[in-house]
Design an enzyme around this catalytic site. Structure first.
Site, mmCIF file in Angstrom:
data_model
loop_
_atom_site.group_PDB
_atom_site.id
_atom_site.type_symbol
_atom_site.label_atom_id
_atom_site.label_comp_id
_atom_site.label_asym_id
_atom_site.label_seq_id
_atom_site.Cartn_x
_atom_site.Cartn_y
_atom_site.Cartn_z
ATOM 1 N N PRO A 11 -18.893 17.136 45.599
ATOM 2 C CG PRO A 11 -20.190 16.863 43.656
ATOM 3 C CD PRO A 11 -19.587 17.923 44.564
ATOM 4 C CB CYS A 12 -14.516 14.265 46.003
ATOM 5 S SG CYS A 12 -14.726 13.966 47.770
#
Length: 284
Positions: A246-247
């Site tokens: 989850p950047c």
């Protein structure tokens, strides 16, 4: 994605971009609907179908105040969605979700020689996706605009691998997450190509719970090098697996949304969508 679905997605993306750029004015339903050439009634219904919440609530989720609120509360935030769907008693998302298994130096050096990669195309709430997997796990997931160029990009990353268009069980488990089906989390694996520093950064991203946000500096501190914010940003920019790593949960220290490989509008949409899911669980 058929033409109508694409049109609907484009309209919602345009609406999100407008809300994001004008959140300080708190635009009302009629104003946003007019920007995407829909009646207020039709727009509200379409937005609810796509995001699972009203445009008004979505505006709240993507405002800077919401981002700052999440930052302040992150230490207390748990992966509520997972817990509410039968994962009670577990730790953070990464404990159940993904085992990061880096490629061997030989695999990295030879461009995927002897690797057999399955790939397929799918739809998500945020547009079309390409997902690819080896026998060990998901090696690539990206939002795409066109299938042929997406495949070409994948082959550039693994020039010596053997490719087959096939939706396998590994990919299916990963895609279930977009359907709010968290029951397959423990079965999702990643097979990543990266340096030891990149793998460390990506693994740290997995510790950010759904609905939580952090900063580039925050990630740098977690990996034990508070002066490495710029290097962290580069590693995040090379994230090969959209959404699962989850950047999108990393924003600027000022509270600004920051950049995103697959577009800032999409990043804003994902943050709002996750916030809506967490909020709906708490209300229930």
């Amino acid at each position: 994605m058929n033409e109508q679905q694409k049109l609907n997605y484009d309209r919602i993306a345009e609406a999100i971009a407008y809300i994001r750029n004008n959140f300080k004015e708190q635009p009302n339903l009629d104003e946003v609907a007019s920007k995407v050439h829909l009646s207020s009634f039709h727009f509200q219904r379409l937005f609810n179908e796509w995001a699972g919440t009203t445009p008004k609530k979505f505006l709240q989720y993507i405002s800077l105040e919401y981002a700052k609120k999440l930052l302040k509360e992150q230490q207390a935030t748990l992966f509520d969605a997972a817990i509410e769907t039968g994962l009670s008693g577990t730790g953070r998302l990464h404990d159940l979700f993904i085992n990061v298994e880096g490629m061997t130096p030989a695999e990295y050096k030879n461009g995927g020689k002897n690797l057999f990669i399955n790939y397929s195309f799918a739809e998500s709430p945020f547009g079309s996706l390409m997902v690819a997997s080896t026998q060990k796990g998901i090696c690539h997931m990206a939002f795409i605009a066109e299938e042929a160029s997406a495949l070409s990009d994948l082959k550039t990353k693994f020039p010596n691998a053997t490719f087959q268009q096939k939706l396998d069980l590994m990919q299916q488990h990963a895609l279930f997450i977009f359907q709010n089906d968290w029951s397959k989390l423990a079965e999702i694996k990643l097979h990543l190509k990266g340096t030891s520093f990149q793998l460390k950064v990506w693994e740290t991203l997995l510790k950010i719970p759904m609905g939580g946000l952090t900063t580039y500096g925050g990630i740098a501190e977690q990996i034990g090098n508070k002066n490495a914010s710029r290097a962290v940003g580069t590693a995040i920019g090379n994230n090969p697996v959209a959404f699962l790593i989850p950047c999108h949960r990393v924003i600027q220290s000022t509270g600004g949304i920051g950049g995103y490989m697959w577009g800032e509008t999409r990043k804003t949409a994902i943050i709002g969508w996750e916030g809506a899911k967490i909020d709906s669980v708490k209300i229930e």
